[in-house]
Enzyme design. Structure first.
Site, PDB file in Angstrom:
ATOM      1  N   SER A   1       0.818  -1.215   0.000  1.00  0.00           N
ATOM      2  CA  SER A   1       0.000   0.000   0.000  1.00  0.00           C
ATOM      3  C   SER A   1       0.849   1.260   0.000  1.00  0.00           C
ATOM      4  CB  SER A   1      -0.902   0.027   1.237  1.00  0.00           C
ATOM      5  OG  SER A   1      -1.625  -1.164   1.327  1.00  0.00           O
TER       6      SER A   1
HETATM    7  N1  SAH Z   1      -0.605  -5.140   3.946  1.00  0.00           N
HETATM    8  C1  SAH Z   1       0.211  -5.462   2.795  1.00  0.00           C
HETATM    9  C2  SAH Z   1      -0.472  -5.150   1.466  1.00  0.00           C
HETATM   10  C3  SAH Z   1      -1.713  -5.919   1.268  1.00  0.00           C
HETATM   11  S1  SAH Z   1      -2.086  -6.367  -0.387  1.00  0.00           S
HETATM   12  C4  SAH Z   1       1.568  -4.783   2.860  1.00  0.00           C
HETATM   13  O1  SAH Z   1       1.833  -4.035   3.796  1.00  0.00           O
HETATM   14  O2  SAH Z   1       2.390  -5.045   1.957  1.00  0.00           O
HETATM   15  C5  SAH Z   1      -3.399  -7.473   0.030  1.00  0.00           C
HETATM   16  C6  SAH Z   1      -2.935  -8.846   0.438  1.00  0.00           C
HETATM   17  O3  SAH Z   1      -4.079  -9.535   0.928  1.00  0.00           O
HETATM   18  C7  SAH Z   1      -2.403  -9.660  -0.723  1.00  0.00           C
HETATM   19  O4  SAH Z   1      -1.134 -10.128  -0.419  1.00  0.00           O
HETATM   20  C8  SAH Z   1      -3.408 -10.792  -0.843  1.00  0.00           C
HETATM   21  O5  SAH Z   1      -2.845 -12.019  -1.269  1.00  0.00           O
HETATM   22  C9  SAH Z   1      -3.953 -10.892   0.568  1.00  0.00           C
HETATM   23  N2  SAH Z   1      -5.273 -11.519   0.702  1.00  0.00           N
HETATM   24  C10 SAH Z   1      -6.345 -11.414  -0.114  1.00  0.00           C
HETATM   25  N3  SAH Z   1      -7.374 -12.147   0.350  1.00  0.00           N
HETATM   26  C11 SAH Z   1      -6.959 -12.722   1.509  1.00  0.00           C
HETATM   27  C12 SAH Z   1      -7.559 -13.607   2.454  1.00  0.00           C
HETATM   28  N4  SAH Z   1      -8.793 -14.058   2.306  1.00  0.00           N
HETATM   29  N5  SAH Z   1      -6.829 -14.002   3.512  1.00  0.00           N
HETATM   30  C13 SAH Z   1      -5.548 -13.582   3.683  1.00  0.00           C
HETATM   31  N6  SAH Z   1      -4.916 -12.750   2.821  1.00  0.00           N
HETATM   32  C14 SAH Z   1      -5.603 -12.335   1.746  1.00  0.00           C
END
Ligand code: SAH
Length: 216
Positions: free
Chosen positions: A63
């Site tokens: 993000s």
């Molecule tokens: N917080 C992260 C960025 C998040 S991007 C950072 O600081 O880099 C969103 C992430 O959520 C992705 O890696 C994606 O694979 C994950 N994601 C999506 N659906 C999910 C779920 N149901 N459970 C766990 N992770 C999930």
């Protein structure tokens, strides 16, 4: 402090966060201390302190720094809090959280991302973070309840199963809205009477998908 530790882009980074309204000193300090360049792809290191989201492995994104700081500030964290993050990605948000609370459990559905984040978090000394390969729509009961929950992937609605995991007085923040469009950051507070909901700002996150990813 030696000036080498304060390159101009890091000065600008702090200034931008302050100018955009981040004022919580603990959050600003965490943003200053965690080396974002270790959480972005090696090819993007030069852009690590720009206020924008960047691509990471598995087609996901780290993000935008302002959004990380804003969500962290809106959680109103206290040092003793135990926090659940859904969507580990690079591990950067978890690293920031780890500096302002006592314990972080973060779930990621891609094994490659979970393993990479675990390695980075250990490298920067965030030993109060546990990274778990798991599905945020199905948080293991054994994980217990949390003071704070932060979802960093877009959900069409917040599952009841998740708000139920908040302790009394607990706060949850999640981007809510259509997966391929703009979402609204929603804050839910668990009160004695039920749940209080407030819409904060518009954001754009990659979608939350159910289940562990089949590809790595
Ligand atoms: N917080 C992260 C960025 C998040 S991007 C950072 O600081 O880099 C969103 C992430 O959520 C992705 O890696 C994606 O694979 C994950 N994601 C999506 N659906 C999910 C779920 N149901 N459970 C766990 N992770 C999930």
């Amino acid at each position: 402090m030696p000036t080498a530790q304060y390159p101009p882009e890091k000065m600008m980074f702090q200034l931008t966060l302050r100018r955009r309204g981040i004022s919580d000193q603990a959050v600003l300090r965490a943003m200053e201390e965690i080396p974002r360049e270790l959480f972005v792809e090696p090819a993007d290191r030069a852009d690590a302190y720009r206020d924008s989201a960047l691509g990471i492995a598995c087609g996901q994104t780290i993000s935008q720094p302002f959004v990380v700081a804003y969500m962290t500030e809106q959680l109103q964290l206290q040092k003793h809090h135990r926090v659940l993050e859904i969507g580990t990605g690079s591990g950067y948000q978890a690293a920031i959280l780890s500096r302002v609370c006592s314990q972080v459990l973060t779930l990621e559905r891609f094994r490659t991302l979970a393993d990479g984040a675990r390695a980075r978090l250990s490298k920067v000394g965030c030993d109060n973070v546990e990274v778990l390969l798991g599905d945020g729509f199905d948080v293991p009961a054994s994980a217990g309840n949390f003071d704070r929950i932060i979802v960093t992937a877009a959900m069409e609605r917040i599952p009841e199963g998740l708000t139920e995991r908040l302790d009394p007085g607990g706060v949850l923040i999640a981007p809510v809205g259509p997966p391929q469009d703009t979402q609204t950051l929603v804050r839910i507070i668990r009160t004695d009477a039920g749940f209080e909901r407030k819409e904060l700002v518009d954001v754009r996150f990659v979608p939350a998908l159910p289940g562990i990813a089949r590809e790595l």
